[in-house]
Design an enzyme around this catalytic site. Structure first.
Site: not given
Length: 440
Positions: A296, A307, A321
């Protein structure tokens, strides 16, 4: 208030965090009219009246209704549920970092309670309970036949009281462990200098995470006597927590720009969350440690750093998740709250990691290779788990093409091979080379 949690909330009161695993499939039917809906509600009332009048023992109306609501919500996905008024108060305490409990994330598998992860600084962690352990008995009574909520309620209790659980672990005889429930005022951020390299661990994303990180950076700078030569950020076994805390933690490493975006049903309610400008650790080499129990909010931070090309992610594929839960108080909390999955989240590159997790840049195992294929527990293994809408991303990884760096056979796992490899990367200067290779 929105939470990005694998476990904190719902039946997480008293520090025992639970994945609900009710296995109730929703039938594919045409959308009912309002008249059909009212007919079904009449059916519910008829069934409840029959139970009240004819069931073999007397039952409480309130408990019947609560169980019915939970059955409906838990058939949607593992993270939607009803939070009764008592648990609602406990949940608010827990997100502040102060609660009473034993400190485990748990799920249910084949009728038994399975430990996803013990939480740092709690009785469960101190007693040596490990991820993957099965709880087969609670105070001498089997958990078979109990729902996850019923099992959790048996482990709950007041501070100072004890609970004895029977643990079954692979290749070992079952053992009894007695835990003393206590009030835990957890400092979720710890730090030290490992072989000359600053190290910060965040064990959960409650309200203390971002302030604790800032304080740790300040203190590490004081100890180093200047800017940090690098930083290892450890979110292994971190189950997640508050969405806003993952944004603030990411802001320490990112100078503005997107951290995560969320989308509701059919792509509606698109929201983008950006890091605050003026990162605390500009140009400082960063390696994020993740493992199979990083979930999460942990995955949001790791995914954003990965990224955005801000650092390296090292370890093993995370839990996966990729959904957001909204906590909706009912009558101001007097009737508890509804914990409902309302959105999916996406990394800055537009990736949904629901069920798939964050793949590290460098696969490094914490344990030696024993030749066995160890399946990880992931979000996709939970009953009623929401599918990843990107079918290609949801495909299983080709493990034959994954090169994993294992510690030597005689390596002591207590020495933390993943952390050692991260420290070596920063000290050797190969961090910059490896990061550049990934960006090209």
């Amino acid at each position: 208030m929105k939470y990005v949690l694998p476990v904190v909330g719902t039946v997480a009161a008293l520090g025992l965090f639970a994945f609900s695993t009710a296995n109730q499939a929703a039938m594919a039917v045409e959308k009912p009219s309002y008249s059909d809906t009212f007919e079904q509600l009449d059916l519910f009332a008829d069934v409840m009246a029959r139970v009240r009048s004819d069931y073999v023992v007397e039952v409480e109306d309130g408990q019947l209704i609560e169980d019915a609501i939970n059955g409906m919500l838990q058939s949607l996905d593992p993270h939607s549920s009803y939070v009764n008024p008592e648990d609602w108060l406990r949940l608010q305490e827990q997100t502040s970092g102060r609660y009473v409990g034993v400190g485990m994330e748990v799920t249910q598998e084949e009728g038994y309670v399975k430990v996803v992860s013990p939480i740092d600084g709690t009785p469960a962690k101190e007693a040596g309970i490990e991820s993957g352990d099965y709880i087969t008995e609670i105070n001498g009574e089997t958990v078979l036949g109990l729902s996850l909520t019923e099992a959790v309620n048996k482990i709950r209790g007041k501070a100072g009281e004890s609970v004895t659980i029977t643990i079954a672990r692979a290749d070992e005889e079952p053992s009894e462990i007695t835990l003393i429930r206590r009030e835990v005022n957890r400092e979720v951020v710890t730090y030290e200098i490992k072989d000359g390299v600053p190290y910060i661990r965040i064990s959960q994303f409650n309200e203390k995470a971002a302030p604790g990180l800032e304080g740790a950076i300040t203190e590490l700078r004081r100890q180093i006597g200047g800017e940090l030569p690098g930083l290892v950020l450890d979110v292994r076994t971190n189950p997640g927590g508050l969405l806003d805390q993952s944004i603030k933690v990411s802001s320490a490493f990112l100078d503005g720009g997107e951290v995560v975006s969320t989308r509701g049903r059919d792509g509606a309610n698109l929201e983008s969350y950006d890091a605050a400008p003026g990162q605390l650790l500009r140009d400082v080499p960063v390696i994020v440690l993740i493992d199979e129990a990083s979930a999460s909010a942990s995955e949001i931070v790791a995914g954003a750093i990965q990224d955005r090309g801000r650092g390296l992610v090292l370890g093993m594929t995370s839990f996966g998740k990729g959904s957001v839960q909204s906590l909706i108080p009912l009558r101001g909390g007097r009737d508890g709250a509804l914990r409902l999955t309302t959105q999916r989240y996406y990394t800055p590159a537009g990736r949904s990691i629901q069920g798939t997790g964050i793949d590290p840049d460098l696969y490094v195992s914490s344990i030696p290779d024993d030749g066995e294929d160890h399946d990880r527990l992931s979000e996709s293994d939970l009953p009623n788990s929401i599918e990843n809408e990107d079918s290609e991303a949801a495909e299983d990884l080709d493990t034959e093409e994954t090169v994993i760096d294992f510690p030597p056979e005689d390596f002591d796992v207590q020495d933390d091979y993943q952390l050692q490899r991260a420290v070596e990367l920063i000290k050797s200067g190969r961090y910059t080379q490896r990061l550049a290779e990934l960006q090209n």
